[in-house]
Design a protein around this motif. Sequence first.
Motif, PDB file in Angstrom:
ATOM      1  N   LEU A  18       0.826  -1.211   0.000  1.00  0.00           N
ATOM      2  CA  LEU A  18       0.000   0.000   0.000  1.00  0.00           C
ATOM      3  C   LEU A  18       0.863   1.266   0.000  1.00  0.00           C
ATOM      4  O   LEU A  18       0.517   2.254  -0.662  1.00  0.00           O
ATOM      5  CB  LEU A  18      -0.955  -0.004   1.188  1.00  0.00           C
ATOM      6  CG  LEU A  18      -2.075  -1.041   1.126  1.00  0.00           C
ATOM      7  CD1 LEU A  18      -2.885  -1.032   2.425  1.00  0.00           C
ATOM      8  CD2 LEU A  18      -2.976  -0.813  -0.078  1.00  0.00           C
ATOM      9  N   TYR A  19       1.976   1.239   0.733  1.00  0.00           N
ATOM     10  CA  TYR A  19       2.880   2.400   0.766  1.00  0.00           C
ATOM     11  C   TYR A  19       3.389   2.714  -0.644  1.00  0.00           C
ATOM     12  O   TYR A  19       3.255   3.837  -1.134  1.00  0.00           O
ATOM     13  CB  TYR A  19       4.041   2.126   1.714  1.00  0.00           C
ATOM     14  CG  TYR A  19       5.093   3.202   1.746  1.00  0.00           C
ATOM     15  CD1 TYR A  19       4.833   4.433   2.330  1.00  0.00           C
ATOM     16  CD2 TYR A  19       6.348   2.995   1.188  1.00  0.00           C
ATOM     17  CE1 TYR A  19       5.796   5.437   2.367  1.00  0.00           C
ATOM     18  CE2 TYR A  19       7.325   3.989   1.228  1.00  0.00           C
ATOM     19  CZ  TYR A  19       7.045   5.202   1.807  1.00  0.00           C
ATOM     20  OH  TYR A  19       7.995   6.188   1.833  1.00  0.00           O
ATOM     21  N   VAL A  20       3.932   1.709  -1.301  1.00  0.00           N
ATOM     22  CA  VAL A  20       4.478   1.920  -2.644  1.00  0.00           C
ATOM     23  C   VAL A  20       3.345   2.153  -3.642  1.00  0.00           C
ATOM     24  O   VAL A  20       3.400   3.078  -4.451  1.00  0.00           O
ATOM     25  CB  VAL A  20       5.337   0.713  -3.075  1.00  0.00           C
ATOM     26  CG1 VAL A  20       5.814   0.873  -4.521  1.00  0.00           C
ATOM     27  CG2 VAL A  20       6.535   0.538  -2.143  1.00  0.00           C
ATOM     28  N   GLY A  21       2.322   1.309  -3.588  1.00  0.00           N
ATOM     29  CA  GLY A  21       1.266   1.357  -4.589  1.00  0.00           C
ATOM     30  C   GLY A  21       0.462   2.640  -4.598  1.00  0.00           C
ATOM     31  O   GLY A  21       0.230   3.226  -5.658  1.00  0.00           O
ATOM     32  N   LEU A  22       0.020   3.074  -3.427  1.00  0.00           N
ATOM     33  CA  LEU A  22      -0.767   4.308  -3.373  1.00  0.00           C
ATOM     34  C   LEU A  22       0.053   5.517  -3.795  1.00  0.00           C
ATOM     35  O   LEU A  22      -0.430   6.376  -4.545  1.00  0.00           O
ATOM     36  CB  LEU A  22      -1.341   4.506  -1.967  1.00  0.00           C
ATOM     37  CG  LEU A  22      -2.471   3.559  -1.591  1.00  0.00           C
ATOM     38  CD1 LEU A  22      -2.817   3.694  -0.113  1.00  0.00           C
ATOM     39  CD2 LEU A  22      -3.700   3.809  -2.463  1.00  0.00           C
ATOM     40  N   TRP A  23       1.297   5.576  -3.330  1.00  0.00           N
ATOM     41  CA  TRP A  23       2.151   6.711  -3.694  1.00  0.00           C
ATOM     42  C   TRP A  23       2.383   6.740  -5.204  1.00  0.00           C
ATOM     43  O   TRP A  23       2.220   7.782  -5.850  1.00  0.00           O
ATOM     44  CB  TRP A  23       3.466   6.618  -2.932  1.00  0.00           C
ATOM     45  CG  TRP A  23       4.364   7.815  -3.031  1.00  0.00           C
ATOM     46  CD1 TRP A  23       4.181   8.956  -3.751  1.00  0.00           C
ATOM     47  CD2 TRP A  23       5.615   7.979  -2.364  1.00  0.00           C
ATOM     48  NE1 TRP A  23       5.244   9.822  -3.572  1.00  0.00           N
ATOM     49  CE2 TRP A  23       6.135   9.238  -2.722  1.00  0.00           C
ATOM     50  CE3 TRP A  23       6.353   7.179  -1.500  1.00  0.00           C
ATOM     51  CZ2 TRP A  23       7.356   9.705  -2.255  1.00  0.00           C
ATOM     52  CZ3 TRP A  23       7.566   7.653  -1.028  1.00  0.00           C
ATOM     53  CH2 TRP A  23       8.062   8.916  -1.399  1.00  0.00           C
ATOM     54  N   ALA A  24       2.775   5.607  -5.789  1.00  0.00           N
ATOM     55  CA  ALA A  24       3.074   5.570  -7.222  1.00  0.00           C
ATOM     56  C   ALA A  24       1.829   5.835  -8.069  1.00  0.00           C
ATOM     57  O   ALA A  24       1.899   6.518  -9.091  1.00  0.00           O
ATOM     58  CB  ALA A  24       3.687   4.224  -7.589  1.00  0.00           C
ATOM     59  N   PHE A  31       6.497  10.369  -6.545  1.00  0.00           N
ATOM     60  CA  PHE A  31       7.082   9.053  -6.338  1.00  0.00           C
ATOM     61  C   PHE A  31       8.413   8.975  -7.082  1.00  0.00           C
ATOM     62  O   PHE A  31       9.425   8.552  -6.525  1.00  0.00           O
ATOM     63  CB  PHE A  31       6.122   7.969  -6.845  1.00  0.00           C
ATOM     64  CG  PHE A  31       6.645   6.567  -6.691  1.00  0.00           C
ATOM     65  CD1 PHE A  31       6.483   5.880  -5.498  1.00  0.00           C
ATOM     66  CD2 PHE A  31       7.276   5.933  -7.746  1.00  0.00           C
ATOM     67  CE1 PHE A  31       6.950   4.579  -5.361  1.00  0.00           C
ATOM     68  CE2 PHE A  31       7.747   4.647  -7.623  1.00  0.00           C
ATOM     69  CZ  PHE A  31       7.588   3.963  -6.423  1.00  0.00           C
ATOM     70  N   TYR A  32       8.431   9.411  -8.331  1.00  0.00           N
ATOM     71  CA  TYR A  32       9.641   9.377  -9.152  1.00  0.00           C
ATOM     72  C   TYR A  32      10.763  10.209  -8.538  1.00  0.00           C
ATOM     73  O   TYR A  32      11.906   9.761  -8.487  1.00  0.00           O
ATOM     74  CB  TYR A  32       9.321   9.878 -10.566  1.00  0.00           C
ATOM     75  CG  TYR A  32      10.530  10.054 -11.440  1.00  0.00           C
ATOM     76  CD1 TYR A  32      11.158   8.961 -12.015  1.00  0.00           C
ATOM     77  CD2 TYR A  32      11.053  11.324 -11.683  1.00  0.00           C
ATOM     78  CE1 TYR A  32      12.279   9.118 -12.806  1.00  0.00           C
ATOM     79  CE2 TYR A  32      12.163  11.490 -12.480  1.00  0.00           C
ATOM     80  CZ  TYR A  32      12.779  10.379 -13.035  1.00  0.00           C
ATOM     81  OH  TYR A  32      13.890  10.548 -13.815  1.00  0.00           O
ATOM     82  N   THR A  33      10.447  11.388  -8.042  1.00  0.00           N
ATOM     83  CA  THR A  33      11.499  12.278  -7.541  1.00  0.00           C
ATOM     84  C   THR A  33      11.868  12.043  -6.085  1.00  0.00           C
ATOM     85  O   THR A  33      12.957  12.447  -5.665  1.00  0.00           O
ATOM     86  CB  THR A  33      11.094  13.760  -7.694  1.00  0.00           C
ATOM     87  OG1 THR A  33       9.897  13.998  -6.954  1.00  0.00           O
ATOM     88  CG2 THR A  33      10.914  14.145  -9.152  1.00  0.00           C
ATOM     89  N   SER A  34      11.002  11.393  -5.303  1.00  0.00           N
ATOM     90  CA  SER A  34      11.219  11.345  -3.852  1.00  0.00           C
ATOM     91  C   SER A  34      11.220   9.962  -3.213  1.00  0.00           C
ATOM     92  O   SER A  34      11.443   9.855  -2.009  1.00  0.00           O
ATOM     93  CB  SER A  34      10.144  12.175  -3.145  1.00  0.00           C
ATOM     94  OG  SER A  34      10.135  13.489  -3.637  1.00  0.00           O
ATOM     95  N   PHE A  35      10.931   8.903  -3.965  1.00  0.00           N
ATOM     96  CA  PHE A  35      10.871   7.575  -3.348  1.00  0.00           C
ATOM     97  C   PHE A  35      12.262   7.134  -2.919  1.00  0.00           C
ATOM     98  O   PHE A  35      13.204   7.321  -3.667  1.00  0.00           O
ATOM     99  CB  PHE A  35      10.286   6.544  -4.324  1.00  0.00           C
ATOM    100  CG  PHE A  35      10.114   5.194  -3.689  1.00  0.00           C
ATOM    101  CD1 PHE A  35       9.000   4.916  -2.927  1.00  0.00           C
ATOM    102  CD2 PHE A  35      11.080   4.220  -3.831  1.00  0.00           C
ATOM    103  CE1 PHE A  35       8.849   3.681  -2.321  1.00  0.00           C
ATOM    104  CE2 PHE A  35      10.937   2.990  -3.229  1.00  0.00           C
ATOM    105  CZ  PHE A  35       9.822   2.717  -2.470  1.00  0.00           C
ATOM    106  N   PRO A  36      12.423   6.603  -1.726  1.00  0.00           N
ATOM    107  CA  PRO A  36      11.450   6.077  -0.776  1.00  0.00           C
ATOM    108  C   PRO A  36      11.084   7.068   0.323  1.00  0.00           C
ATOM    109  O   PRO A  36      10.365   6.719   1.258  1.00  0.00           O
ATOM    110  CB  PRO A  36      12.178   4.884  -0.163  1.00  0.00           C
ATOM    111  CG  PRO A  36      13.600   5.346  -0.104  1.00  0.00           C
ATOM    112  CD  PRO A  36      13.781   6.171  -1.358  1.00  0.00           C
ATOM    113  N   GLY A  37      11.559   8.304   0.211  1.00  0.00           N
ATOM    114  CA  GLY A  37      11.326   9.298   1.254  1.00  0.00           C
ATOM    115  C   GLY A  37      12.591   9.508   2.072  1.00  0.00           C
ATOM    116  O   GLY A  37      13.671   9.003   1.740  1.00  0.00           O
ATOM    117  N   LEU A  38      12.472  10.271   3.121  1.00  0.00           N
ATOM    118  CA  LEU A  38      13.599  10.555   4.030  1.00  0.00           C
ATOM    119  C   LEU A  38      14.809  11.148   3.307  1.00  0.00           C
ATOM    120  O   LEU A  38      15.941  10.934   3.700  1.00  0.00           O
ATOM    121  CB  LEU A  38      14.017   9.287   4.789  1.00  0.00           C
ATOM    122  CG  LEU A  38      12.900   8.598   5.586  1.00  0.00           C
ATOM    123  CD1 LEU A  38      13.387   7.274   6.130  1.00  0.00           C
ATOM    124  CD2 LEU A  38      12.379   9.493   6.695  1.00  0.00           C
TER     125      LEU A  38
END
Length: 141
Positions: A18-24, A31-38
């Motif tokens: 859900l974390y990856v799927g909803l964001w993407a 998602f493209y510019t900031s995954f995985p965060g932090l």
Amino acid sequence: MNTPLRRGLLAVATALGLYVGLWAELLPRTFYTSFPGLGLHWIDVDGAYDEHLIRDVGSFYLAVSALSIVALLARTDGPGRLAGLAWGVFGVLHFGYHVTHPEGSAVDVAGTLASLAVSPLVGLLLVLPSRRLRVDGEATA
């Protein structure tokens, strides 16, 4: 029987999906510019932005999450084992790609590989049969 361990593994898989799927799916550019965060950047170092590809990734993760949710709610281990097969196949192939195509800093590569090891590991554990107690008290597979 759907054991507490299997339910826990399915919950982890569902949360990851859900974390990856909803964001993407919902915010593909972010998602493209900031995954995985932090402050880390694991996607934009690997080529040009492609909204279609990012949304496809999101759709896949959401589909496997849906399977994991059904398995989490099931009373038997069959759906969980099926979800494990899906996570395992995907996880091995995804991990294999990133092992052979490292991108970014050493910290990014290490983080990518460590996080991607979760899917095949969870998948493998979910595929294993539950142990059940027979009437005479002996464990069976």
